[in-house]
Every structure is written in structure tokens, then in C-alpha cells.
Scaffold this motif. Structure first.
Motif, PDB file in Angstrom:
ATOM      1  N   GLY A  71       0.722  -1.453  -0.020  1.00  0.00           N
ATOM      2  CA  GLY A  71       0.474   0.041  -0.058  1.00  0.00           C
ATOM      3  C   GLY A  71       0.948   1.201   0.242  1.00  0.00           C
ATOM      4  O   GLY A  71       2.267   1.606   0.116  1.00  0.00           O
ATOM      5  N   GLU A  72       0.304   2.327   0.219  1.00  0.00           N
ATOM      6  CA  GLU A  72       0.938   4.425  -0.042  1.00  0.00           C
ATOM      7  C   GLU A  72       1.732   3.553   0.793  1.00  0.00           C
ATOM      8  O   GLU A  72       2.423   4.524   1.231  1.00  0.00           O
ATOM      9  N   ALA A  73       1.674   3.791   2.027  1.00  0.00           N
ATOM     10  CA  ALA A  73       2.088   3.713   3.200  1.00  0.00           C
ATOM     11  C   ALA A  73       3.780   3.022   3.688  1.00  0.00           C
ATOM     12  O   ALA A  73       4.318   3.063   3.760  1.00  0.00           O
ATOM     13  N   GLU A  74       3.349   1.800   3.199  1.00  0.00           N
ATOM     14  CA  GLU A  74       4.226   0.861   3.070  1.00  0.00           C
ATOM     15  C   GLU A  74       5.364   1.270   1.941  1.00  0.00           C
ATOM     16  O   GLU A  74       7.027   1.157   2.189  1.00  0.00           O
ATOM     17  N   ARG A  75       4.987   1.512   0.602  1.00  0.00           N
ATOM     18  CA  ARG A  75       5.667   2.240  -0.539  1.00  0.00           C
ATOM     19  C   ARG A  75       6.492   3.605   0.215  1.00  0.00           C
ATOM     20  O   ARG A  75       7.535   3.669   0.015  1.00  0.00           O
ATOM     21  N   VAL A  76       6.060   4.044   0.877  1.00  0.00           N
ATOM     22  CA  VAL A  76       6.529   5.204   1.398  1.00  0.00           C
ATOM     23  C   VAL A  76       7.667   5.134   2.837  1.00  0.00           C
ATOM     24  O   VAL A  76       9.019   5.396   2.144  1.00  0.00           O
ATOM     25  N   LYS A  77       7.943   4.255   3.698  1.00  0.00           N
ATOM     26  CA  LYS A  77       8.117   3.232   3.874  1.00  0.00           C
ATOM     27  C   LYS A  77       9.366   3.142   3.221  1.00  0.00           C
ATOM     28  O   LYS A  77      10.974   3.022   3.850  1.00  0.00           O
ATOM     29  N   ARG A  78       9.088   2.362   1.960  1.00  0.00           N
ATOM     30  CA  ARG A  78      10.336   1.719   1.209  1.00  0.00           C
ATOM     31  C   ARG A  78      11.560   2.841   0.210  1.00  0.00           C
ATOM     32  O   ARG A  78      12.069   2.693  -0.070  1.00  0.00           O
ATOM     33  N   GLY A  79      10.670   3.553   0.338  1.00  0.00           N
ATOM     34  CA  GLY A  79      11.206   5.442  -0.319  1.00  0.00           C
ATOM     35  C   GLY A  79      11.027   5.782  -1.214  1.00  0.00           C
ATOM     36  O   GLY A  79      11.724   6.415  -1.925  1.00  0.00           O
ATOM     37  N   ILE A  80       9.801   6.120  -1.480  1.00  0.00           N
ATOM     38  CA  ILE A  80       8.872   6.137  -2.365  1.00  0.00           C
ATOM     39  C   ILE A  80       8.245   7.173  -1.881  1.00  0.00           C
ATOM     40  O   ILE A  80       7.075   7.049  -1.210  1.00  0.00           O
ATOM     41  N   ALA A  81       8.059   8.332  -2.533  1.00  0.00           N
ATOM     42  CA  ALA A  81       7.325   9.877  -1.985  1.00  0.00           C
ATOM     43  C   ALA A  81       6.743  10.839  -3.007  1.00  0.00           C
ATOM     44  O   ALA A  81       7.469  10.942  -4.113  1.00  0.00           O
ATOM     45  N   LYS A  82       5.533  11.371  -2.706  1.00  0.00           N
ATOM     46  CA  LYS A  82       5.126  12.372  -4.154  1.00  0.00           C
ATOM     47  C   LYS A  82       4.241  13.305  -3.810  1.00  0.00           C
ATOM     48  O   LYS A  82       3.411  13.246  -2.340  1.00  0.00           O
ATOM     49  N   THR A  83       4.396  14.731  -3.940  1.00  0.00           N
ATOM     50  CA  THR A  83       4.349  15.163  -3.694  1.00  0.00           C
ATOM     51  C   THR A  83       2.624  14.974  -4.183  1.00  0.00           C
ATOM     52  O   THR A  83       2.354  14.711  -5.157  1.00  0.00           O
ATOM     53  N   PHE A  84       2.117  15.902  -4.005  1.00  0.00           N
ATOM     54  CA  PHE A  84       0.378  16.852  -4.320  1.00  0.00           C
ATOM     55  C   PHE A  84       0.323  18.037  -5.125  1.00  0.00           C
ATOM     56  O   PHE A  84       0.944  19.385  -4.894  1.00  0.00           O
ATOM     57  N   GLN A  85      -0.911  18.175  -6.627  1.00  0.00           N
ATOM     58  CA  GLN A  85      -0.998  19.030  -7.756  1.00  0.00           C
ATOM     59  C   GLN A  85      -1.408  19.870  -7.001  1.00  0.00           C
ATOM     60  O   GLN A  85      -0.999  21.048  -6.797  1.00  0.00           O
ATOM     61  N   LEU A 157       7.775  20.798  -0.200  1.00  0.00           N
ATOM     62  CA  LEU A 157       8.403  19.572  -1.228  1.00  0.00           C
ATOM     63  C   LEU A 157       9.728  19.426  -0.046  1.00  0.00           C
ATOM     64  O   LEU A 157       9.820  18.569  -0.497  1.00  0.00           O
ATOM     65  N   ALA A 158       9.893  20.316   0.674  1.00  0.00           N
ATOM     66  CA  ALA A 158      10.703  20.248   2.537  1.00  0.00           C
ATOM     67  C   ALA A 158      10.117  18.810   2.743  1.00  0.00           C
ATOM     68  O   ALA A 158      10.360  18.151   3.624  1.00  0.00           O
ATOM     69  N   LEU A 159       8.816  18.821   3.294  1.00  0.00           N
ATOM     70  CA  LEU A 159       7.947  17.819   4.133  1.00  0.00           C
ATOM     71  C   LEU A 159       8.071  16.399   3.344  1.00  0.00           C
ATOM     72  O   LEU A 159       8.085  15.198   3.673  1.00  0.00           O
ATOM     73  N   THR A 160       8.126  16.492   1.737  1.00  0.00           N
ATOM     74  CA  THR A 160       9.259  15.822   0.866  1.00  0.00           C
ATOM     75  C   THR A 160      10.116  15.113   1.544  1.00  0.00           C
ATOM     76  O   THR A 160      10.026  13.912   1.654  1.00  0.00           O
ATOM     77  N   LEU A 161      10.665  15.749   1.127  1.00  0.00           N
ATOM     78  CA  LEU A 161      12.720  15.407   1.572  1.00  0.00           C
ATOM     79  C   LEU A 161      12.774  15.036   3.348  1.00  0.00           C
ATOM     80  O   LEU A 161      13.463  14.037   3.265  1.00  0.00           O
ATOM     81  N   ALA A 162      11.527  15.681   4.284  1.00  0.00           N
ATOM     82  CA  ALA A 162      11.445  15.080   5.601  1.00  0.00           C
ATOM     83  C   ALA A 162      11.311  13.584   5.364  1.00  0.00           C
ATOM     84  O   ALA A 162      12.004  12.639   6.501  1.00  0.00           O
ATOM     85  N   LEU A 163      10.587  12.909   3.905  1.00  0.00           N
ATOM     86  CA  LEU A 163      10.441  12.041   4.948  1.00  0.00           C
ATOM     87  C   LEU A 163      11.501  10.812   4.313  1.00  0.00           C
ATOM     88  O   LEU A 163      11.804   9.749   4.188  1.00  0.00           O
ATOM     89  N   ARG A 164      12.909  10.846   3.620  1.00  0.00           N
ATOM     90  CA  ARG A 164      14.068  10.305   3.568  1.00  0.00           C
ATOM     91  C   ARG A 164      13.904   9.791   1.921  1.00  0.00           C
ATOM     92  O   ARG A 164      13.806   8.643   2.583  1.00  0.00           O
ATOM     93  N   PRO A 165      12.884  10.229   1.095  1.00  0.00           N
ATOM     94  CA  PRO A 165      13.164   9.409  -0.206  1.00  0.00           C
ATOM     95  C   PRO A 165      13.801   8.871  -0.350  1.00  0.00           C
ATOM     96  O   PRO A 165      14.794  10.107  -0.614  1.00  0.00           O
TER      97      PRO A 165
END
Length: 249
Positions: A71-85, A157-165
């Protein structure tokens, strides 16, 4: 060097096919753009990669491991993140407080949102580094709702990078940003870590051609072609279908 690999990806809603046999690679350090006319399937593709949608068939692998069932949350943990429109920020919180949220969430300490530097010096140091990277230091303690729209996109963008993707999908990062602030977005993208794999979904062709080293053209859920900015801008099919003759004279 594997990164993200997509093979034979297909998505149908009833009788409507919105992604058809897509093969796509995004290795570490890539700067790739996905372009195409409205309705081409760009957002659908991003949603399939991030796990928001489940493919009808095909494979999605990350570093050789099939992640199609995650799912989405697991993929974020794996290192895949997305910003929104559309920015998804807490408008009454400050810039600093917004950036603190994903860091603490990543560390499994989401209940300690308002802990200050004395309790979490490593967290506060990471916040400071992100504020500096995205030229937000002077706005750190200002509530989001007082920021210009381009500045809000920088916070996102900073929030997305804070996830360490390790892979980040920028979904129309310049959408709604006034031309007077668009340089902020360009500079922020140019400052992203060199090893980060970046996929940009964007209608702003000036931004695409300045940032992307490779461009994929999607039409009716299918990849029309992939090439360098020079190859894409010179292809008559792309000029006719998307870029328009006027854009390149």
C-alpha cells in the motif's frame, strides 16, 4: 543501480484502459519528466507507482523487489514519496512545525509534534537543515496561511524530503505558482540531492526542459516515446500532439 522498474503496467476501469503496457525505469539520480496532454494518464501512472491505485496487470519493482502488493504507506517507508498538485499543509501551524511532523512520523514519534530543541536536538537540527536547503529560514516561524503560494510549494517539497525518500514524484510542482515565484521551484528542484531519483509530472515546458535529462511522452495511456529534451522537442509527433508548433517556433 536498479531503482524503480515498471514492466507491462496496465490499468483498466471497466472497459476503459488508462494505462497500457507501460515499461518505465527510474534509476538512482535520474531527473526524468513525464509529459502528455490532459487525460494522457500521467496522474494514473503516478498513483499506480505510489500504491494509490492497484494495476490490472504488470509489475512494479524497487531495487529488484516486487512492491505491487504494498500500500501507499509501505511504499513511503521503502522510499517512494510524492508531492501533490494542491498543497496539503497544516495552514495554522508554522513552517517549522509542519516540517517537524513528517520527521517525527518517520522516526515513529508522531505523538511528540511540539517537542522543542531541548528534547530532540537531532530532530531540530534536521529541521534547520531542510529550512536552509529550501531557503525557508526567514519564514520558519510564520504560519503557513501567511505564506505566498510559491513559498507554500517549497514547504511541501521540504516535507517530502523530510521522509528521506530515494524516489520522489513531483506532481505539477509549478501548478498555481505565479510566474514571479516560479524561479523558487526551479531552484529547489536543482538543489535536490544528486542521488535522489526524481520524476517530474509537469505542464510547464520551460521547467521540464531546464530540469529533466530524459523525458517520457504519454498519450492515451501509452508511452509514445522517451528521449533527451533535444530529441523530444525536435520530434514532429510531440510537436503536433502536445508541445505545439508555436512553442518551438
Amino acid at each position: 543501480m536498479q531503482g524503480l522498474e515498471v514492466r507491462g503496467l496496465k490499468k483498466s476501469f471497466g472497459g476503459l484502459t488508462v494505462a497500457e503496457n507501460i515499461d518505465f525505469d527510474l534509476p538512482p539520480g535520474a531527473r526524468k519528466a513525464l509529459i502528455g496532454p490532459n487525460g494522457a494518464g500521467k496522474t494514473t501512472f503516478a498513483n499506480l507507482v505510489t500504491g494509490k491505485l492497484t494495476p490490472s496487470s504488470g509489475a512494479i519493482r524497487f531495487d529488484g523487489v516486487d512492491i505491487g502488493n504494498l500500500g501507499e504507506a509501505e511504499r513511503v517507508k521503502r522510499g517512494i514519496a510524492k508531492t501533490f498538485q494542491i498543497t496539503t499543509l497544516f495552514r495554522t501551524l508554522t513552517v517549522r512545525e509542519n516540517i517537524r511532523l513528517p520527521i517525527l512520523e518517520r522516526l515513529g514519534r508522531g505523538g511528540r509534534i511540539f517537542g522543542r530543541a531541548a528534547g530532540d536536538p537531532s530532530v531540530e537540527a534536521e529541521i534547520e537543515a531542510l529550512l536552509d536547503q529550501f531557503a525557508l529560514m526567514s519564514l520558519a516561524d510564520r504560519p503557513i496561511h501567511l505564506l505566498a503560494y510559491g513559498q507554500q510549494r517549497l514547504v511541501e517539497l521540504a516535507l517530502t524530503l523530510a521522509l528521506r525518500p530515494r524516489v520522489v514524484i513531483l506532481d505539477e510542482p509549478a501548478a498555481g505558482v505565479p510566474s514571479s515565484e516560479s524561479h523558487l521551484i526551479l531552484q529547489a528542484i536543482e538543489r535536490l540531492p544528486a542521488e535522489l531519483a526524481v520524476l517530474i509530472i509537469e505542464h510547464d515546458m520551460d521547467l521540464v526542459f531546464r530540469v529533466a535529462r530524459s523525458i517520457v511522452v504519454l498519450v492515451n495511456g501509452r508511452i509514445l516515446m522517451e528521449g533527451s529534451p533535444q530529441e523530444i522537442s525536435g520530434d514532429p509527433r510531440v510537436r503536433q500532439l502536445y508541445l505545439g508548433e508555436a512553442h518551438h517556433g
